[in-house]
Design a protein around this motif. Structure first.
Motif, PDB file in Angstrom:
ATOM      1  N   PRO A  95      46.356  94.431  43.970  1.00 42.08           N
ATOM      2  CA  PRO A  95      47.814  94.149  45.051  1.00 42.08           C
ATOM      3  C   PRO A  95      47.045  92.790  45.463  1.00 42.08           C
ATOM      4  O   PRO A  95      45.660  92.932  45.663  1.00 42.08           O
ATOM      5  CB  PRO A  95      47.602  95.341  45.364  1.00 42.08           C
ATOM      6  CG  PRO A  95      47.108  96.724  44.888  1.00 42.08           C
ATOM      7  CD  PRO A  95      45.510  95.933  43.918  1.00 42.08           C
ATOM      8  N   HIS A  96      47.871  92.088  46.378  1.00 36.50           N
ATOM      9  CA  HIS A  96      47.761  90.940  46.208  1.00 36.50           C
ATOM     10  C   HIS A  96      47.225  90.985  47.817  1.00 36.50           C
ATOM     11  O   HIS A  96      47.945  92.523  49.079  1.00 36.50           O
ATOM     12  CB  HIS A  96      49.063  89.654  46.199  1.00 36.50           C
ATOM     13  CG  HIS A  96      49.377  89.876  45.241  1.00 36.50           C
ATOM     14  ND1 HIS A  96      50.429  88.394  44.083  1.00 36.50           N
ATOM     15  CD2 HIS A  96      48.833  90.397  43.392  1.00 36.50           C
ATOM     16  CE1 HIS A  96      50.404  88.510  43.151  1.00 36.50           C
ATOM     17  NE2 HIS A  96      49.458  89.860  42.625  1.00 36.50           N
ATOM     18  N   ILE A  97      46.277  89.870  48.528  1.00 32.10           N
ATOM     19  CA  ILE A  97      46.218  90.050  49.457  1.00 32.10           C
ATOM     20  C   ILE A  97      46.753  88.558  50.483  1.00 32.10           C
ATOM     21  O   ILE A  97      46.466  87.278  49.777  1.00 32.10           O
ATOM     22  CB  ILE A  97      44.935  90.046  49.855  1.00 32.10           C
ATOM     23  CG1 ILE A  97      44.170  91.568  49.399  1.00 32.10           C
ATOM     24  CG2 ILE A  97      44.168  90.179  51.249  1.00 32.10           C
ATOM     25  CD1 ILE A  97      42.906  91.825  48.937  1.00 32.10           C
ATOM     26  N   GLU A 152      50.311  99.715  36.357  1.00 32.71           N
ATOM     27  CA  GLU A 152      50.490  99.477  36.211  1.00 32.71           C
ATOM     28  C   GLU A 152      51.007  98.131  37.314  1.00 32.71           C
ATOM     29  O   GLU A 152      49.582  98.080  37.343  1.00 32.71           O
ATOM     30  CB  GLU A 152      52.536 100.289  37.600  1.00 32.71           C
ATOM     31  CG  GLU A 152      51.855 100.791  39.025  1.00 32.71           C
ATOM     32  CD  GLU A 152      52.439 101.443  39.144  1.00 32.71           C
ATOM     33  OE1 GLU A 152      52.763 101.470  39.851  1.00 32.71           O
ATOM     34  OE2 GLU A 152      52.348 102.649  39.401  1.00 32.71           O
ATOM     35  N   TYR A 153      51.657  97.419  37.647  1.00 32.50           N
ATOM     36  CA  TYR A 153      51.574  95.817  37.968  1.00 32.50           C
ATOM     37  C   TYR A 153      52.203  95.134  39.432  1.00 32.50           C
ATOM     38  O   TYR A 153      52.920  96.224  39.816  1.00 32.50           O
ATOM     39  CB  TYR A 153      51.296  95.021  36.800  1.00 32.50           C
ATOM     40  CG  TYR A 153      51.192  94.380  36.034  1.00 32.50           C
ATOM     41  CD1 TYR A 153      49.778  93.731  36.197  1.00 32.50           C
ATOM     42  CD2 TYR A 153      51.560  94.813  34.583  1.00 32.50           C
ATOM     43  CE1 TYR A 153      48.991  94.022  35.257  1.00 32.50           C
ATOM     44  CE2 TYR A 153      50.858  94.968  34.063  1.00 32.50           C
ATOM     45  CZ  TYR A 153      49.196  94.728  33.534  1.00 32.50           C
ATOM     46  OH  TYR A 153      48.721  94.639  32.593  1.00 32.50           O
ATOM     47  N   PHE A 172      56.447  90.103  50.523  1.00 33.38           N
ATOM     48  CA  PHE A 172      55.208  91.377  50.792  1.00 33.38           C
ATOM     49  C   PHE A 172      54.753  91.806  49.467  1.00 33.38           C
ATOM     50  O   PHE A 172      54.165  90.978  48.478  1.00 33.38           O
ATOM     51  CB  PHE A 172      56.985  92.237  50.727  1.00 33.38           C
ATOM     52  CG  PHE A 172      57.586  92.518  49.343  1.00 33.38           C
ATOM     53  CD1 PHE A 172      57.469  93.481  48.400  1.00 33.38           C
ATOM     54  CD2 PHE A 172      58.797  91.601  49.209  1.00 33.38           C
ATOM     55  CE1 PHE A 172      57.906  93.500  47.267  1.00 33.38           C
ATOM     56  CE2 PHE A 172      59.812  91.973  48.134  1.00 33.38           C
ATOM     57  CZ  PHE A 172      59.278  93.200  47.678  1.00 33.38           C
ATOM     58  N   THR A 173      53.715  92.124  49.682  1.00 36.50           N
ATOM     59  CA  THR A 173      52.700  92.555  48.046  1.00 36.50           C
ATOM     60  C   THR A 173      52.699  94.334  48.636  1.00 36.50           C
ATOM     61  O   THR A 173      53.722  94.755  49.385  1.00 36.50           O
ATOM     62  CB  THR A 173      50.979  92.450  48.415  1.00 36.50           C
ATOM     63  OG1 THR A 173      51.281  92.846  49.623  1.00 36.50           O
ATOM     64  CG2 THR A 173      51.434  90.560  49.193  1.00 36.50           C
ATOM     65  N   MET A 227      48.039  81.692  51.891  1.00 36.73           N
ATOM     66  CA  MET A 227      48.094  81.701  50.140  1.00 36.73           C
ATOM     67  C   MET A 227      47.343  83.466  50.437  1.00 36.73           C
ATOM     68  O   MET A 227      47.176  84.052  51.130  1.00 36.73           O
ATOM     69  CB  MET A 227      46.782  81.432  49.912  1.00 36.73           C
ATOM     70  CG  MET A 227      46.388  79.857  50.461  1.00 36.73           C
ATOM     71  SD  MET A 227      45.378  79.067  49.377  1.00 36.73           S
ATOM     72  CE  MET A 227      45.001  77.123  49.554  1.00 36.73           C
ATOM     73  N   VAL A 228      48.115  83.629  48.757  1.00 36.91           N
ATOM     74  CA  VAL A 228      48.068  85.034  48.314  1.00 36.91           C
ATOM     75  C   VAL A 228      46.764  85.167  47.600  1.00 36.91           C
ATOM     76  O   VAL A 228      46.409  84.424  46.753  1.00 36.91           O
ATOM     77  CB  VAL A 228      48.830  85.347  47.259  1.00 36.91           C
ATOM     78  CG1 VAL A 228      49.617  84.700  46.048  1.00 36.91           C
ATOM     79  CG2 VAL A 228      49.428  87.230  47.623  1.00 36.91           C
ATOM     80  N   LEU A 229      45.713  85.823  47.345  1.00 37.01           N
ATOM     81  CA  LEU A 229      44.618  86.607  46.599  1.00 37.01           C
ATOM     82  C   LEU A 229      45.123  87.180  45.663  1.00 37.01           C
ATOM     83  O   LEU A 229      45.135  88.837  46.328  1.00 37.01           O
ATOM     84  CB  LEU A 229      43.339  86.995  47.885  1.00 37.01           C
ATOM     85  CG  LEU A 229      42.416  87.327  46.562  1.00 37.01           C
ATOM     86  CD1 LEU A 229      42.035  86.315  46.028  1.00 37.01           C
ATOM     87  CD2 LEU A 229      41.238  88.167  47.853  1.00 37.01           C
ATOM     88  N   PHE A 230      45.117  87.167  44.695  1.00 36.63           N
ATOM     89  CA  PHE A 230      46.221  87.547  43.501  1.00 36.63           C
ATOM     90  C   PHE A 230      44.899  87.999  42.859  1.00 36.63           C
ATOM     91  O   PHE A 230      44.897  89.416  41.889  1.00 36.63           O
ATOM     92  CB  PHE A 230      46.899  86.883  42.674  1.00 36.63           C
ATOM     93  CG  PHE A 230      46.532  85.225  41.663  1.00 36.63           C
ATOM     94  CD1 PHE A 230      46.304  85.912  40.617  1.00 36.63           C
ATOM     95  CD2 PHE A 230      46.497  84.702  41.816  1.00 36.63           C
ATOM     96  CE1 PHE A 230      45.097  85.271  39.984  1.00 36.63           C
ATOM     97  CE2 PHE A 230      45.662  83.640  41.308  1.00 36.63           C
ATOM     98  CZ  PHE A 230      45.681  83.999  40.291  1.00 36.63           C
TER      99      PHE A 230
END
Length: 387
Positions: free
Chosen positions: A378-380, A350-351, A337-338, A76-79
């Protein structure tokens, strides 16, 4: 978006009428009488979040759920991670949905400085110490106190084992934690339960944010292209260091900058170079090298593709290769990629830059079908686990 948390999605299943309640009780009793063989077949077809709900149905199903906890689940991505309130937002690649998790016990934190499988490495907002947190179970494990004023913040942390012993359900004191501080020339190492960190001086070299555990050794890269290979041994964590200079032939224009990542890929090690345009701070492409090791000889060999049944999840805090056969719904021969900004400097206008880079075509596409405004961290990458 889907339900705001797992408990709410369960609660919405109940009926308000008394007749429906009676029918539900009858149905529940019949479902709970299903043989374990049948319920195990059901669990085998469920995703991670459905398994969470499955275990809450009845006592008999919880016993089957306990065995399912050992399964491997989709990345998953932790956003979104409100570290003060204990709120976490996840995007699931399995069903393309967003889920929210609120921990009952809040764990205030300042920064997230690392992730490994289902564990986050967090820094305390009050003291110079770090702790490990599984946001899916709420399990927390403390690291030793950092009693040094010159340590600013760890910017890359890896775990060499699971923080929890699966047999005793207690802290795994054999789990080694390795932390890299980009503002110094050293590694900080400890075992869970140690009274203090062991500091490994690395000469006068400064290191990139690359740190990986591969074949029982720690690998990191210096800014001069040197590959440092560190072996740990003994109860007091004695370190043996090997330093080799491995050259690559890669030329980029002055309008570009690059970031380097080390990634463990089963029985070999990859170095992935991310090339960004300086003016727009946008990723334009990735270049992949494979480390070939012979006695006294190390070489980076250019790889132009990944296998069609593999995808690479790439990020500053964690990177990993996954099987698209085992985890359906992912694009093969691609890099997910994150953003690569330091997380403690991430609150900017910025996002996060995210996407899927198709290695064969060089085309970048979004990995989500929705706008994440106003979530700008930033996503993890994180792999769910209930162990």
């Amino acid at each position: 978006m889907t339900s705001r948390n797992f408990a709410l999605s369960m609660g919405e299943m109940a009926s308000s009428s008394s007749s429906n309640k009676k029918m539900k009780m009858v149905n529940d009793s019949r479902w709970s009488e299903l043989p374990n063989l049948i319920t195990e077949m059901i669990v085998d077809r469920l995703g991670f979040l459905d398994i969470l709900r499955f275990g809450a149905v009845c006592k008999n199903w919880r016993s089957v759920f306990s065995e399912a906890r050992r399964r491997r689940f989709h990345p998953m991505v932790l956003f979104e991670y409100n570290l003060q309130k204990g709120t976490f937002g996840f995007y699931s690649f399995e069903d393309k949905k967003v889920y929210w998790k609120n921990l009952e016990d809040r764990y205030p934190a300042r920064h997230c400085v690392g992730s490994c499988d289902s564990w986050l490495v967090l820094s305390s907002p009050y003291l110079q110490n770090y702790f490990l947190l599984n946001p899916f179970t709420g399990a927390r494990v403390e690291c030793p106190y950092v009693n040094r004023p010159d340590v600013d913040v760890f910017t890359k942390v890896i775990l060499l084992d699971s923080p929890i012993d699966l047999t005793t359900k207690r802290t795994n004191c054999y789990c080694t934690v390795v932390a890299l501080n980009l503002f110094s020339t050293e590694l900080n190492i400890c075992r869970l339960g140690d009274a203090r960190w062991t500091v490994l001086k690395m000469g006068h070299e400064h290191f990139l944010g690359s740190l990986v555990y591969f074949k029982s050794q720690i690998y990191t890269l210096s800014i001069h292209g040197e590959l440092w290979i560190i072996s740990l041994s003994g109860p007091k964590l004695r370190a043996t260091v090997e330093k080799v200079l491995v050259q690559i032939n890669l030329t980029i224009g002055l309008e570009f900058q690059k970031e380097c990542y080390l990634v463990e890929a089963e029985d070999y090690l990859l170095m992935v170079i991310r090339i960004k345009r300086k003016s727009l701070k946008k990723t334009v492409r990735f270049v992949i090298y494979k480390l070939v090791q012979n006695p006294g000889d190390y070489k980076w060999i250019r790889e132009y593709n990944l296998p069609d049944d593999q995808a690479l999840f790439l990020g500053r805090l964690s990177s990993k290769i996954v099987s698209t056969t085992e985890y359906g719904g992912l694009q093969g021969n691609s890099i997910y990629f994150t953003d690569d900004k330091l997380l403690h400097k991430a609150r900017v206008s910025e996002y996060p830059e995210t996407g899927i880079y198709n290695i064969r075509s060089g085309i970048i596409t979004p990995y989500r079908s929705f706008d994440l405004y106003p979530f700008d961290l930033p996503h993890i990458w994180i792999t769910p686990s209930l162990k």
